[in-house]
Scaffold this active site. Sequence first.
Site, PDB file in Angstrom:
ATOM      1  N   ASP A   1     -58.583  32.127 -30.958  1.00  0.00           N
ATOM      2  CA  ASP A   1     -59.525  31.763 -29.888  1.00  0.00           C
ATOM      3  C   ASP A   1     -60.746  31.068 -30.486  1.00  0.00           C
ATOM      4  OD1 ASP A   1     -57.974  32.925 -27.793  1.00  0.00           O
ATOM      5  OD2 ASP A   1     -58.661  34.904 -28.448  1.00  0.00           O
TER       6      ASP A   1
ATOM      7  N   ASP B   1     -56.491  23.768 -32.811  1.00  0.00           N
ATOM      8  CA  ASP B   1     -56.607  22.476 -32.119  1.00  0.00           C
ATOM      9  C   ASP B   1     -58.063  22.201 -31.774  1.00  0.00           C
ATOM     10  OD1 ASP B   1     -56.668  24.655 -30.322  1.00  0.00           O
ATOM     11  OD2 ASP B   1     -56.382  23.285 -28.645  1.00  0.00           O
TER      12      ASP B   1
HETATM   13  C1  LIG Z   1     -55.269  31.102 -28.186  1.00  0.00           C
HETATM   14  S1  LIG Z   1     -54.141  32.390 -28.315  1.00  0.00           S
HETATM   15  C2  LIG Z   1     -52.866  31.768 -29.398  1.00  0.00           C
HETATM   16  C3  LIG Z   1     -51.597  32.552 -29.288  1.00  0.00           C
HETATM   17  C4  LIG Z   1     -50.454  32.108 -30.220  1.00  0.00           C
HETATM   18  N1  LIG Z   1     -50.813  32.250 -31.624  1.00  0.00           N
HETATM   19  C5  LIG Z   1     -50.018  30.683 -29.935  1.00  0.00           C
HETATM   20  O1  LIG Z   1     -50.162  29.821 -30.816  1.00  0.00           O
HETATM   21  O2  LIG Z   1     -49.517  30.417 -28.834  1.00  0.00           O
HETATM   22  C6  LIG Z   1     -55.012  33.545 -29.372  1.00  0.00           C
HETATM   23  C7  LIG Z   1     -54.403  34.947 -29.329  1.00  0.00           C
HETATM   24  O3  LIG Z   1     -55.052  35.784 -30.262  1.00  0.00           O
HETATM   25  C8  LIG Z   1     -55.171  37.087 -29.708  1.00  0.00           C
HETATM   26  N2  LIG Z   1     -56.263  37.757 -30.436  1.00  0.00           N
HETATM   27  C9  LIG Z   1     -57.567  37.403 -30.441  1.00  0.00           C
HETATM   28  N3  LIG Z   1     -58.277  38.210 -31.238  1.00  0.00           N
HETATM   29  C10 LIG Z   1     -57.387  39.102 -31.761  1.00  0.00           C
HETATM   30  C11 LIG Z   1     -57.505  40.206 -32.656  1.00  0.00           C
HETATM   31  N4  LIG Z   1     -58.697  40.542 -33.190  1.00  0.00           N
HETATM   32  N5  LIG Z   1     -56.404  40.905 -32.968  1.00  0.00           N
HETATM   33  C12 LIG Z   1     -55.199  40.566 -32.440  1.00  0.00           C
HETATM   34  N6  LIG Z   1     -55.022  39.533 -31.577  1.00  0.00           N
HETATM   35  C13 LIG Z   1     -56.097  38.813 -31.249  1.00  0.00           C
HETATM   36  C14 LIG Z   1     -55.443  36.821 -28.240  1.00  0.00           C
HETATM   37  O4  LIG Z   1     -55.106  37.932 -27.439  1.00  0.00           O
HETATM   38  C15 LIG Z   1     -54.548  35.622 -27.964  1.00  0.00           C
HETATM   39  O5  LIG Z   1     -53.271  36.006 -27.511  1.00  0.00           O
END
Ligand SMILES: C[S@@+](CC[C@H](N)C(=O)[O-])C[C@H]1O[C@@H](n2cnc3c(N)ncnc32)[C@H](O)[C@@H]1O
Length: 237
Positions: free
Chosen positions: A134, A170
Amino acid sequence: MPVPGSTPGSPASGPGAAPSPPTTQKSWDRSWPVLGREVADEPLDAEAWFGRPAPLVIEIGCGTGTATAAMALAEPHLNLIGIEVYQPGLAQLVQRIEREEIGNIRLLRGDAVDVLENMIAPGSLTGVRVFFPDPWPKARHHKRRLLQPATFALIADRLRPGGILHVATDHAGYAEHIAEVGAAESQLIGLNGTVGGAGTTQRESAPIGFERPVTKFESKAHTAGSAINEFIWGKIE
Ligand SMILES: C[S@@+](CC[C@H](N)C(=O)[O-])C[C@H]1O[C@@H](n2cnc3c(N)ncnc32)[C@H](O)[C@@H]1O
């Protein structure tokens, strides 16, 4: 390698959960108790969980697991743990693991920083993947970004010498931040052009692959015209 036998388990509910379609719910009930665990405050015995010794790779924020599943299928010799806070994403991945009988994935639900701090021993990881973390684009939210100096240091500490950190984003601003923070981490050396890596030799002898499938999330970025920045570091030997 088939998914091992399952037992009845906890429902696909809890904080942040959305209602799952019935088939997703059923596969969650069957397989989460075998494939998944909540993040805990105790060391993880990955070999016992997978039922075999193998190089261990974690993917932080695996989302719905498109990359996790494809990369696990391409690398059956690796043990791969997907870490995610978003339960409906994990539920989709559990369903795919069942359907395609993928035997080398396990899942942790919770905060990946807690996993690195409490569950993973220093020098024990062969790879860490962070795909499209994120970006928290507003300046006042930048402190919430996952990839900060402390997280880089923690990841580098948990990697074994020669282990790999592979990041993709991205978001141009986050990419600049990641490049800067990664360059300042003395335990890591750049292996691809984005991070000043010299050539392909080190990448070719790397212990994990770098081929990612284009996820739904990434294809939206392509449509929006955003460049994808890819970073590959190795832990100094
Ligand atoms: C923008 S999405 C990208 C998902 C995947 N990697 C993709 O490329 O489609 C970022 C993901 O990171 C997870 N996330 C954010 N912070 C996290 C953390 N501290 N531990 C585990 N997951 C986390 C969010 O829930 C989200 O599903």
